[in-house]
Write a protein that holds these residues in place. Structure first.
Motif, PDB file in Angstrom:
ATOM      1  N   GLN A 108      73.769  38.928 -15.004  1.00 56.77           N
ATOM      2  CA  GLN A 108      72.359  38.512 -15.306  1.00 56.77           C
ATOM      3  C   GLN A 108      72.538  37.147 -16.257  1.00 56.77           C
ATOM      4  O   GLN A 108      71.944  36.101 -16.035  1.00 56.77           O
ATOM      5  N   ALA A 109      73.609  37.223 -17.406  1.00 58.26           N
ATOM      6  CA  ALA A 109      73.845  36.119 -18.436  1.00 58.26           C
ATOM      7  C   ALA A 109      74.280  34.749 -17.745  1.00 58.26           C
ATOM      8  O   ALA A 109      73.870  33.686 -17.967  1.00 58.26           O
ATOM      9  N   ALA A 110      75.132  35.167 -16.674  1.00 56.42           N
ATOM     10  CA  ALA A 110      75.511  33.981 -15.793  1.00 56.42           C
ATOM     11  C   ALA A 110      74.548  33.352 -15.144  1.00 56.42           C
ATOM     12  O   ALA A 110      74.398  31.954 -15.131  1.00 56.42           O
ATOM     13  N   LEU A 111      73.591  34.005 -14.536  1.00 52.57           N
ATOM     14  CA  LEU A 111      72.409  33.350 -13.822  1.00 52.57           C
ATOM     15  C   LEU A 111      71.511  32.729 -14.583  1.00 52.57           C
ATOM     16  O   LEU A 111      71.074  31.735 -14.346  1.00 52.57           O
ATOM     17  N   LEU A 112      71.297  33.473 -15.464  1.00 54.38           N
ATOM     18  CA  LEU A 112      70.504  32.822 -16.338  1.00 54.38           C
ATOM     19  C   LEU A 112      71.015  31.601 -17.264  1.00 54.38           C
ATOM     20  O   LEU A 112      70.266  30.363 -17.148  1.00 54.38           O
ATOM     21  N   ALA A 113      72.033  31.524 -17.465  1.00 53.65           N
ATOM     22  CA  ALA A 113      72.542  30.038 -17.866  1.00 53.65           C
ATOM     23  C   ALA A 113      72.943  29.120 -16.723  1.00 53.65           C
ATOM     24  O   ALA A 113      72.664  27.874 -17.205  1.00 53.65           O
ATOM     25  N   GLU A 124      66.057  37.544 -14.651  1.00 57.40           N
ATOM     26  CA  GLU A 124      65.711  38.677 -15.739  1.00 57.40           C
ATOM     27  C   GLU A 124      65.773  39.941 -15.199  1.00 57.40           C
ATOM     28  O   GLU A 124      65.634  40.935 -15.542  1.00 57.40           O
ATOM     29  N   ARG A 125      65.524  39.900 -13.870  1.00 58.44           N
ATOM     30  CA  ARG A 125      65.322  41.372 -13.161  1.00 58.44           C
ATOM     31  C   ARG A 125      66.689  41.881 -12.631  1.00 58.44           C
ATOM     32  O   ARG A 125      66.854  42.965 -12.085  1.00 58.44           O
ATOM     33  N   ALA A 126      67.694  40.926 -12.928  1.00 57.30           N
ATOM     34  CA  ALA A 126      68.863  41.139 -12.037  1.00 57.30           C
ATOM     35  C   ALA A 126      69.648  42.249 -12.857  1.00 57.30           C
ATOM     36  O   ALA A 126      69.584  42.177 -14.067  1.00 57.30           O
ATOM     37  N   PRO A 127      70.772  42.908 -12.162  1.00 59.48           N
ATOM     38  CA  PRO A 127      71.754  43.868 -13.025  1.00 59.48           C
ATOM     39  C   PRO A 127      72.287  42.849 -14.126  1.00 59.48           C
ATOM     40  O   PRO A 127      72.705  41.873 -13.992  1.00 59.48           O
ATOM     41  N   LEU A 128      72.902  43.738 -15.084  1.00 61.43           N
ATOM     42  CA  LEU A 128      73.736  42.963 -16.021  1.00 61.43           C
ATOM     43  C   LEU A 128      74.894  42.365 -15.453  1.00 61.43           C
ATOM     44  O   LEU A 128      75.191  41.469 -15.915  1.00 61.43           O
ATOM     45  N   THR A 171      70.662  32.966  -6.758  1.00 62.80           N
ATOM     46  CA  THR A 171      72.162  32.385  -7.502  1.00 62.80           C
ATOM     47  C   THR A 171      72.799  31.292  -6.544  1.00 62.80           C
ATOM     48  O   THR A 171      73.269  30.489  -7.125  1.00 62.80           O
ATOM     49  N   TYR A 172      72.746  31.513  -5.321  1.00 62.14           N
ATOM     50  CA  TYR A 172      73.429  30.566  -4.673  1.00 62.14           C
ATOM     51  C   TYR A 172      72.516  29.090  -4.555  1.00 62.14           C
ATOM     52  O   TYR A 172      73.155  27.940  -4.668  1.00 62.14           O
ATOM     53  N   LEU A 173      71.109  29.119  -4.394  1.00 60.52           N
ATOM     54  CA  LEU A 173      70.458  28.230  -4.711  1.00 60.52           C
ATOM     55  C   LEU A 173      70.551  27.445  -5.834  1.00 60.52           C
ATOM     56  O   LEU A 173      70.802  26.234  -5.977  1.00 60.52           O
TER      57      LEU A 173
END
Length: 283
Positions: free
Chosen positions: A125-130, A157-161, A242-244
């Motif tokens: 989740q942190a990597a996707l937010l970043a 924000e809905r993604a697993p940690l 994530t890929y997009l």
């Protein structure tokens, strides 16, 4: 030999063999495929005959030579495939991916799968937010509408940690990388992105690139894995986001090489956020 269209290699085929070639100065993912091929579950992919580095004059190329497996790729979007065939192919593809996910690699194969690979998929989740924050910072001309960035943030924000890295996954098993003959799957090709991940990393590609048959493929996966469609859709949505985000960031960082990708990814991002791609058929 006949030339076959490929986005990342020079590919040549005849009645018995397939040869993939890329300049050694390019990416080294073919080495990953060559290292894994002899160890993969029997019958999963085309048998490797030879591979490595070869000097051509002043240049060095990577190559891999395979036995040609019967069949043709259903293709991205499975265009021209009827509904019954799509279901039968999906059922066999899921069975083959189960074999991959249940494979317990050891030695060199395990080491290869654990080697770092910037795959663009969901990690945490942190990597996707970043990634979304970085994307917003790179978008100096405001090409991405605020609504789409907010939508990406909401998905993150809905993604697993954290994503799990528990089973071998192909991580690129769209329908352009399968061969099929007479409504039966014959091989899964191109293991250049293979790594440790979780099964949904493969379910995403199988469903996302099945075109008009997405609902059928999702149903096949849900039944075979005893997963609710709601959970499956949510996990796939996270991976598409994530890929997009990764592709758009890459395009902004390297506009000369990937600038044309921006238009396509923005269209897909709008479909994901505004059109609710993974939910539109049920809501």
């Amino acid at each position: 030999m006949t030339t076959v269209e490929s986005s990342s290699h020079h590919v040549y085929v005849n009645s018995d063999t397939v040869v993939k070639i890329i300049d050694a100065a390019g990416h080294s993912r073919l080495d990953r495929e060559i290292a894994l091929a002899p160890h993969l579950p029997t019958g999963l992919t085309a048998p490797l005959l030879d591979g490595g580095l070869h000097r051509l004059g002043t240049r060095e190329v990577r190559y891999a030579c395979y036995t040609r497996v019967p069949g043709a790729a259903p293709g991205m979007g499975m265009h021209g495939v009827d509904g019954l065939t799509a279901r039968l192919l999906a059922e066999e593809a899921v069975q083959r991916l189960h074999r991959l996910h249940n494979w317990m690699p050891a030695g060199h194969a395990e080491q290869t799968l654990r080697e770092p690979l910037e795959h663009g998929g969901f990690v945490s989740q942190a990597a996707l937010l970043a990634e979304v924050e970085n994307l917003a910072a790179l978008d100096r001309h405001g090409i991405i509408p605020r609504q789409l960035l907010d939508g990406l943030t909401a998905i993150a924000e809905r993604a697993p940690l954290h994503a799990r890295a528990v089973v071998p996954v192909h991580a690129d098993c769209h329908w352009g990388n399968w061969l099929a003959c007479d409504r039966s799957v014959t091989a899964l090709l191109d293991f250049e992105w293979a790594r440790f991940g979780e099964p949904v990393d493969d379910w995403f590609f199988l469903a996302r690139f099945s075109g008009p048959h997405m609902e059928t493929v999702l149903d096949v996966i849900a039944r075979a894995t005893a997963t609710s469609l709601e959970v499956l859709r949510a996990e796939c949505e996270i991976r598409e986001a994530t890929y997009l985000a990764s592709d758009l960031r890459l395009a902004f960082e390297h506009p000369d090489a990937h600038g044309r990708m921006v238009v396509d990814r923005l269209r897909e991002l709008k479909e994901l956020i505004v059109g609710r791609y993974w939910w539109r058929h049920t809501r």
